[in-house]
Design a protein around this motif. Structure first.
Motif, PDB file in Angstrom:
ATOM      1  N   LEU A   1       0.825  -1.219   0.000  1.00 28.89           N
ATOM      2  CA  LEU A   1       0.000   0.000   0.000  1.00 28.89           C
ATOM      3  C   LEU A   1       0.858   1.268   0.000  1.00 28.89           C
ATOM      4  O   LEU A   1       0.328   2.369   0.127  1.00 28.89           O
ATOM      5  CB  LEU A   1      -0.910  -0.008   1.234  1.00 28.89           C
ATOM      6  CG  LEU A   1      -1.968  -1.126   1.282  1.00 28.89           C
ATOM      7  CD1 LEU A   1      -2.616  -1.167   2.657  1.00 28.89           C
ATOM      8  CD2 LEU A   1      -3.015  -0.900   0.192  1.00 28.89           C
ATOM      9  N   LYS A   2       2.186   1.096  -0.126  1.00 21.02           N
ATOM     10  CA  LYS A   2       3.145   2.215  -0.095  1.00 21.02           C
ATOM     11  C   LYS A   2       3.097   2.973   1.231  1.00 21.02           C
ATOM     12  O   LYS A   2       3.299   4.184   1.297  1.00 21.02           O
ATOM     13  CB  LYS A   2       2.931   3.172  -1.267  1.00 21.02           C
ATOM     14  CG  LYS A   2       3.320   2.571  -2.603  1.00 21.02           C
ATOM     15  CD  LYS A   2       3.335   3.615  -3.700  1.00 21.02           C
ATOM     16  CE  LYS A   2       3.911   3.054  -4.983  1.00 21.02           C
ATOM     17  NZ  LYS A   2       5.315   2.636  -4.864  1.00 21.02           N
ATOM     18  N   VAL A   3       2.787   2.244   2.306  1.00 21.55           N
ATOM     19  CA  VAL A   3       2.810   2.804   3.651  1.00 21.55           C
ATOM     20  C   VAL A   3       4.188   2.542   4.248  1.00 21.55           C
ATOM     21  O   VAL A   3       4.772   1.480   4.039  1.00 21.55           O
ATOM     22  CB  VAL A   3       1.705   2.178   4.523  1.00 21.55           C
ATOM     23  CG1 VAL A   3       1.812   2.661   5.967  1.00 21.55           C
ATOM     24  CG2 VAL A   3       0.336   2.497   3.943  1.00 21.55           C
ATOM     25  N   ILE A   4       4.715   3.504   4.999  1.00 22.99           N
ATOM     26  CA  ILE A   4       6.028   3.365   5.627  1.00 22.99           C
ATOM     27  C   ILE A   4       5.865   2.780   7.023  1.00 22.99           C
ATOM     28  O   ILE A   4       5.350   3.451   7.926  1.00 22.99           O
ATOM     29  CB  ILE A   4       6.748   4.724   5.722  1.00 22.99           C
ATOM     30  CG1 ILE A   4       6.815   5.408   4.361  1.00 22.99           C
ATOM     31  CG2 ILE A   4       8.141   4.540   6.327  1.00 22.99           C
ATOM     32  CD1 ILE A   4       7.597   4.652   3.324  1.00 22.99           C
ATOM     33  N   PRO A   5       6.297   1.544   7.260  1.00 19.47           N
ATOM     34  CA  PRO A   5       6.248   0.998   8.630  1.00 19.47           C
ATOM     35  C   PRO A   5       7.360   1.625   9.487  1.00 19.47           C
ATOM     36  O   PRO A   5       8.518   1.680   9.066  1.00 19.47           O
ATOM     37  CB  PRO A   5       6.505  -0.499   8.425  1.00 19.47           C
ATOM     38  CG  PRO A   5       6.322  -0.745   6.953  1.00 19.47           C
ATOM     39  CD  PRO A   5       6.711   0.527   6.288  1.00 19.47           C
ATOM     40  N   LEU A   6       6.989   2.088  10.691  1.00 20.66           N
ATOM     41  CA  LEU A   6       7.955   2.648  11.634  1.00 20.66           C
ATOM     42  C   LEU A   6       8.033   1.726  12.843  1.00 20.66           C
ATOM     43  O   LEU A   6       7.064   1.603  13.606  1.00 20.66           O
ATOM     44  CB  LEU A   6       7.548   4.057  12.084  1.00 20.66           C
ATOM     45  CG  LEU A   6       7.975   5.211  11.174  1.00 20.66           C
ATOM     46  CD1 LEU A   6       6.995   5.350  10.013  1.00 20.66           C
ATOM     47  CD2 LEU A   6       8.012   6.505  11.951  1.00 20.66           C
ATOM     48  N   PHE A   7       9.171   1.083  13.009  1.00 20.74           N
ATOM     49  CA  PHE A   7       9.378   0.166  14.128  1.00 20.74           C
ATOM     50  C   PHE A   7      10.124   0.862  15.259  1.00 20.74           C
ATOM     51  O   PHE A   7      10.963   1.737  15.037  1.00 20.74           O
ATOM     52  CB  PHE A   7      10.211  -1.043  13.683  1.00 20.74           C
ATOM     53  CG  PHE A   7       9.436  -2.115  12.977  1.00 20.74           C
ATOM     54  CD1 PHE A   7       8.875  -3.162  13.690  1.00 20.74           C
ATOM     55  CD2 PHE A   7       9.264  -2.073  11.603  1.00 20.74           C
ATOM     56  CE1 PHE A   7       8.163  -4.162  13.042  1.00 20.74           C
ATOM     57  CE2 PHE A   7       8.564  -3.068  10.946  1.00 20.74           C
ATOM     58  CZ  PHE A   7       8.004  -4.120  11.660  1.00 20.74           C
ATOM     59  N   ASN A   8       9.821   0.423  16.477  1.00 19.92           N
ATOM     60  CA  ASN A   8      10.570   0.851  17.646  1.00 19.92           C
ATOM     61  C   ASN A   8      10.402  -0.226  18.704  1.00 19.92           C
ATOM     62  O   ASN A   8       9.348  -0.867  18.791  1.00 19.92           O
ATOM     63  CB  ASN A   8      10.055   2.192  18.170  1.00 19.92           C
ATOM     64  CG  ASN A   8      11.028   2.837  19.155  1.00 19.92           C
ATOM     65  OD1 ASN A   8      12.021   2.237  19.555  1.00 19.92           O
ATOM     66  ND2 ASN A   8      10.730   4.061  19.548  1.00 19.92           N
ATOM     67  N   GLU A   9      11.447  -0.441  19.485  1.00 24.12           N
ATOM     68  CA  GLU A   9      11.304  -1.365  20.599  1.00 24.12           C
ATOM     69  C   GLU A   9      10.400  -0.728  21.647  1.00 24.12           C
ATOM     70  O   GLU A   9      10.560   0.444  21.992  1.00 24.12           O
ATOM     71  CB  GLU A   9      12.657  -1.702  21.222  1.00 24.12           C
ATOM     72  CG  GLU A   9      12.525  -2.675  22.382  1.00 24.12           C
ATOM     73  CD  GLU A   9      13.831  -2.914  23.113  1.00 24.12           C
ATOM     74  OE1 GLU A   9      13.845  -3.768  24.020  1.00 24.12           O
ATOM     75  OE2 GLU A   9      14.829  -2.233  22.780  1.00 24.12           O
ATOM     76  N   ASN A  10       9.456  -1.501  22.142  1.00 26.69           N
ATOM     77  CA  ASN A  10       8.534  -0.997  23.155  1.00 26.69           C
ATOM     78  C   ASN A  10       9.204  -1.094  24.527  1.00 26.69           C
ATOM     79  O   ASN A  10       8.953  -2.007  25.315  1.00 26.69           O
ATOM     80  CB  ASN A  10       7.233  -1.793  23.133  1.00 26.69           C
ATOM     81  CG  ASN A  10       6.142  -1.111  23.939  1.00 26.69           C
ATOM     82  OD1 ASN A  10       6.409  -0.119  24.630  1.00 26.69           O
ATOM     83  ND2 ASN A  10       4.925  -1.622  23.849  1.00 26.69           N
ATOM     84  N   ASP A  11      10.096  -0.119  24.795  1.00 21.93           N
ATOM     85  CA  ASP A  11      10.846  -0.140  26.057  1.00 21.93           C
ATOM     86  C   ASP A  11       9.927  -0.054  27.275  1.00 21.93           C
ATOM     87  O   ASP A  11      10.296  -0.497  28.371  1.00 21.93           O
ATOM     88  CB  ASP A  11      11.835   1.040  26.097  1.00 21.93           C
ATOM     89  CG  ASP A  11      12.955   0.866  25.096  1.00 21.93           C
ATOM     90  OD1 ASP A  11      13.382  -0.272  24.867  1.00 21.93           O
ATOM     91  OD2 ASP A  11      13.413   1.884  24.535  1.00 21.93           O
ATOM     92  N   ALA A  12       8.747   0.519  27.102  1.00 26.28           N
ATOM     93  CA  ALA A  12       7.866   0.736  28.251  1.00 26.28           C
ATOM     94  C   ALA A  12       7.425  -0.575  28.901  1.00 26.28           C
ATOM     95  O   ALA A  12       7.179  -0.635  30.105  1.00 26.28           O
ATOM     96  CB  ALA A  12       6.641   1.552  27.831  1.00 26.28           C
ATOM     97  N   ILE A  13       7.333  -1.639  28.084  1.00 29.00           N
ATOM     98  CA  ILE A  13       6.898  -2.927  28.642  1.00 29.00           C
ATOM     99  C   ILE A  13       7.947  -4.007  28.394  1.00 29.00           C
ATOM    100  O   ILE A  13       7.633  -5.195  28.344  1.00 29.00           O
ATOM    101  CB  ILE A  13       5.540  -3.361  28.062  1.00 29.00           C
ATOM    102  CG1 ILE A  13       5.616  -3.458  26.527  1.00 29.00           C
ATOM    103  CG2 ILE A  13       4.436  -2.396  28.469  1.00 29.00           C
ATOM    104  CD1 ILE A  13       4.368  -4.080  25.908  1.00 29.00           C
ATOM    105  N   SER A  14       9.201  -3.588  28.211  1.00 33.19           N
ATOM    106  CA  SER A  14      10.271  -4.561  28.005  1.00 33.19           C
ATOM    107  C   SER A  14      10.416  -5.461  29.225  1.00 33.19           C
ATOM    108  O   SER A  14      10.241  -5.026  30.366  1.00 33.19           O
ATOM    109  CB  SER A  14      11.599  -3.836  27.752  1.00 33.19           C
ATOM    110  OG  SER A  14      12.672  -4.754  27.744  1.00 33.19           O
ATOM    111  N   THR A  15      10.710  -6.728  28.969  1.00 33.07           N
ATOM    112  CA  THR A  15      10.871  -7.671  30.078  1.00 33.07           C
ATOM    113  C   THR A  15      12.232  -7.528  30.749  1.00 33.07           C
ATOM    114  O   THR A  15      12.464  -8.114  31.808  1.00 33.07           O
ATOM    115  CB  THR A  15      10.722  -9.116  29.562  1.00 33.07           C
ATOM    116  OG1 THR A  15      11.672  -9.347  28.513  1.00 33.07           O
ATOM    117  CG2 THR A  15       9.313  -9.355  29.036  1.00 33.07           C
ATOM    118  N   ARG A  16      13.132  -6.761  30.149  1.00 31.79           N
ATOM    119  CA  ARG A  16      14.432  -6.565  30.785  1.00 31.79           C
ATOM    120  C   ARG A  16      14.296  -5.585  31.945  1.00 31.79           C
ATOM    121  O   ARG A  16      13.473  -4.672  31.934  1.00 31.79           O
ATOM    122  CB  ARG A  16      15.446  -6.040  29.759  1.00 31.79           C
ATOM    123  CG  ARG A  16      15.823  -7.101  28.730  1.00 31.79           C
ATOM    124  CD  ARG A  16      17.050  -6.658  27.937  1.00 31.79           C
ATOM    125  NE  ARG A  16      16.801  -5.458  27.159  1.00 31.79           N
ATOM    126  CZ  ARG A  16      16.199  -5.442  25.990  1.00 31.79           C
ATOM    127  NH1 ARG A  16      15.758  -6.566  25.480  1.00 31.79           N
ATOM    128  NH2 ARG A  16      16.025  -4.318  25.334  1.00 31.79           N
TER     129      ARG A  16
END
Length: 739
Positions: free
Chosen positions: A158-173
């Protein structure tokens, strides 16, 4: 398949050979570091984000599939929380501020703001973006990979740009900054993981430096590594301090890049501060640091090969300098004989180059420059013999001063060392430069234009074949590929001078990309000024020679200035008619355009290099001088006049390398100056200026001579005024005959 708009055939002509794979790139992952997204104060760097989104838009519209992995949420959140705490603090709180915040809270607050900015910027560019937050726990689910690919591929369709980011707010680390465990541990490793999962064709990691360096980028001794080879660089690199706003730093990027490359995804680490880095990477330009799974099997070499070639030229030059003047002279005479003996073979190769250039549609001026006309080889051989017959310049004493009894200082010529000459089109330049380098005792590296490749190759073979083994054939090296130039320009510890001969773009690009001193000129905007007292028959001969004889030459006239009183005189009219008969197209400045009804010139700073010139009327000799100093290129300018005062003013006040009275600008040539040949014409004000012959390829050395003294004598020179500039001192303790 590659997109023609960026990585197509035209762009790939100038691509580095190690980056040729980009022509087939379609799916790109771009990882943007925190230091790129935010400034040192934690606020979003809107200028850099805007530039990033502009480049992504261009790629998206040209058919590339672009995926972004962006950092910055924690930094943005921290800045927002600091602001909120500040405005709600009491005066007592401000006396003892506590600004430490939990990383997960910062991520939760900053994520929405970061994504809102991306959405706003992309919306202004008519691009749709989407947000995907992931954690390492997601990748432990065996079904997650399939779902991830299905979603991302649907967005890309669909020519949409996916923007990824690690979800640090709920990271298990426990703490994202301290815990490197898990499938991925930061956005660098996330980008590498996604590159493999989503079958990306390339991963571009944007950082706050230009690439991976051999040491901290702030260290002047550190060199950028254009292609990373783990066996070569893994144990040699020392990392500096990481950015204060990011998490992993360069070390984390290297680990992630090496991991992605091992899985078949090429990675380039480059600067996110430049406005066109991504576009340049996809054009195949040699920027940043490339990680590739085949790098170990490449001839690693291009950097090593370039260094080896330069070091070999330096070593051979030292052997050359040990020869006597007569032995060096014999080498030149042998080269002259070899050229004449191989003239037929040279002409055949040159004719093949000319034919190929014509078929390729090169400009006539370029084809003219690369053609070795009948008699050219004979003239080149004659000029080499003239150079051989010159007085030996090496160790020639320039100055001798006796500063105290039995203490003499001498200043003498000595070779520069290793020269790198980059020239376009003209294969005869190779012969001239090589002969001057040998006479001056220098090593030489040559890079000619690809359009004259066969001519350059045969000339190099003939010349080096005449160099004795006691010196070494590697005294003169021929660089055959364009991508080796960048490696050579980085060798400021081996190469002593670069002389570019070619277009303004070539000279400007070289000056901007090397620490090695550069000698040359960017333009050849030469003027002829016809004063009101000029002999018009003489003026006609000079102007026709300056323009028509060889219009592609850098010393050809490009602008004709005429005293206003000569307008509509018979002499000027005859001159203009003759120029038109010869096929010269005349463009006018504002005054000439109105008075002569000729096409108006767009700029006085234009080098035609063809049968065209600019004409303008000026009030007097002083107006001509002002015009030349303002619009000229400090190359060669001429006045035609019988007025000695006007001539004297012109000669003294025009700030060019060569200034003539009643002589054609075409006389600015090393051969006509009696130099035998030239490596080029310099318009700079330091070192050599004008046509550069043997003298321009030499520097000086100082000798301290203790005459008649046998015992060791320590001389203190540090507070002598004469030595307040750099010198090379040689202290002789043996008896030397007085000069």
């Amino acid at each position: 398949m590659g997109r023609g708009g960026i990585g197509g055939a035209a762009a790939m002509e100038t691509a580095d050979s190690t980056r040729a794979f980009v022509k087939d790139v379609k799916r790109i992952i771009i990882k943007v570091g925190t230091a790129v997204v935010t400034g040192q104060n934690g606020r979003l760097a809107m200028g850099r984000l805007g530039s990033l989104c502009e480049q992504v838009k261009q790629l998206n519209f040209q058919g590339y599939e672009v995926i972004l992995v962006t950092s910055g949420a924690v930094g943005v959140g921290r800045q927002r929380l600091q602001y909120r705490k500040l405005i709600h603090s009491s005066f007592a709180d401000l006396q003892n501020p506590q600004m430490d915040f939990d990383g997960k809270a910062c991520a939760a607050v900053g994520q929405s703001g970061l994504m809102a900015i991306y959405d706003t910027l992309f919306s202004q560019l008519d691009v749709t973006s989407s947000q995907l937050l992931v954690t390492d726990r997601d990748f432990k689910d065996p079904n997650f990979g399939d779902q991830l690919r299905e979603t991302v591929f649907a967005l890309l369709d669909l020519k949409v740009i996916p923007l990824f980011n690690e979800n640090d707010a709920i990271s298990t680390r426990r703490q994202p900054y301290e815990d490197p465990s898990g499938i991925f541990w930061d956005n660098d490793s996330l980008a590498a993981l996604l590159a493999a999962e989503l079958s990306a064709d390339i991963l571009i990691m944007l950082s706050d430096v230009e690439g991976l360096y051999s040491g901290p980028p702030s260290d002047p001794q550190s060199k950028i590594i254009h292609t990373y080879v783990n066996e070569k660089h893994g144990k040699l690199i020392s990392f500096g301090e990481k950015s204060c706003v990011g998490r992993g730093g360069m070390q984390a990027k290297v680990v992630a890049a090496a991991n992605a490359a091992s899985k078949g995804v090429p990675v380039v680490i480059a600067s996110g501060f430049a406005t066109d880095t991504i576009i340049k990477v996809l054009k195949g330009e040699k920027i940043g640091t490339l990680f590739h799974n085949e790098a170990n099997s490449w001839e690693c070499t291009k950097e090593a090969t370039a260094r080896e070639m330069a070091v070999a030229a330096r070593d051979c030059s030292r052997c050359l300098q040990k020869l006597s003047s007569e032995e060096r002279k014999k080498i030149l005479l042998d080269i002259a004989d070899a050229l004449e003996a191989n003239e037929d073979a040279i002409r055949r190769e040159n004719e093949a180059d000319v034919e190929a250039a014509q078929d390729a549609g090169y400009e006539k001026s370029l084809v003219a420059r690369m053609t070795l006309k009948p008699g050219k080889i004979t003239n080149l051989a004659r000029s080499i013999r003239a150079i051989a017959d010159m007085e030996d310049p090496i160790s020639h004493t320039l100055k001798r001063t006796e500063v105290a009894k039995d203490l003499v200082f001498e200043k003498a010529y000595c070779p520069l060392g290793v020269l790198l000459i980059i020239f376009e089109s003209r294969p005869d330049a190779l012969v001239q430069i090589a002969s001057l380098a040998i006479r001056s005792g220098n090593g030489l590296l040559l890079k000619g234009g690809k359009e004259a490749m066969r001519s350059n190759a045969i000339l190099h073979k003939v010349i080096t074949g005449a160099i004795p083994d006691s010196v070494g054939k590697k005294l003169i090296g021929l660089v055959t590929t364009k991508d080796e130039i960048a490696d050579l320009l980085a060798l400021d510890d081996v190469i002593d001078l670069v002389i570019p001969r070619g277009s303004k773009n070539l000279v400007s690009q070289i000056k901007a990309t090397t620490k090695i001193p550069v000698l040359g000129h960017a333009d050849g905007i030469c003027h002829v000024y016809i004063d009101k007292s000029a002999d018009m028959d003489m003026a006609k001969r000079i102007v026709l020679d300056a323009k028509v004889d060889y219009p592609a030459a850098c010393n050809a006239m490009e602008t004709l200035l005429v005293h206003k009183d000569l307008n509509k005189t018979e002499g000027l009219d005859d001159l203009l008619v003759e120029l038109e008969k010869e096929g010269v197209v005349i463009y006018g400045g504002p005054v000439a355009h109105d008075k002569l009804n000729v096409p108006k010139v767009d700029s006085f700073r234009h080098e035609y290099s063809s049968m065209a010139c600019t004409l303008e009327f000026v009030d007097d000799v002083h107006a001509a001088i002002d015009h030349i100093n303002r619009y000229g290129s400090a190359h060669t300018d001429c006045i035609i006049t019988t007025d000695e005062k006007a001539a004297e003013a012109f000669l003294q006040q025009v700030e060019s390398a060569a200034v003539f009275h009643n002589a054609s600008t075409r006389f600015c040539d090393g051969t006509r100056f009696g130099l035998g040949a030239e490596v080029g014409i310099s318009t700079g004000r330091i070192h050599a200026r004008g046509p550069v012959g043997v003298d321009g390829l030499l520097t000086t050395r100082w000798y301290a001579l203790m005459i008649g003294i046998y015992d060791f004598i320590m001389i203190s020179i540090f507070d002598w005024e004469i030595f307040l500039f750099p010198l090379v001192l040689v202290l002789y303790h043996h008896k030397r005959k007085r000069i």
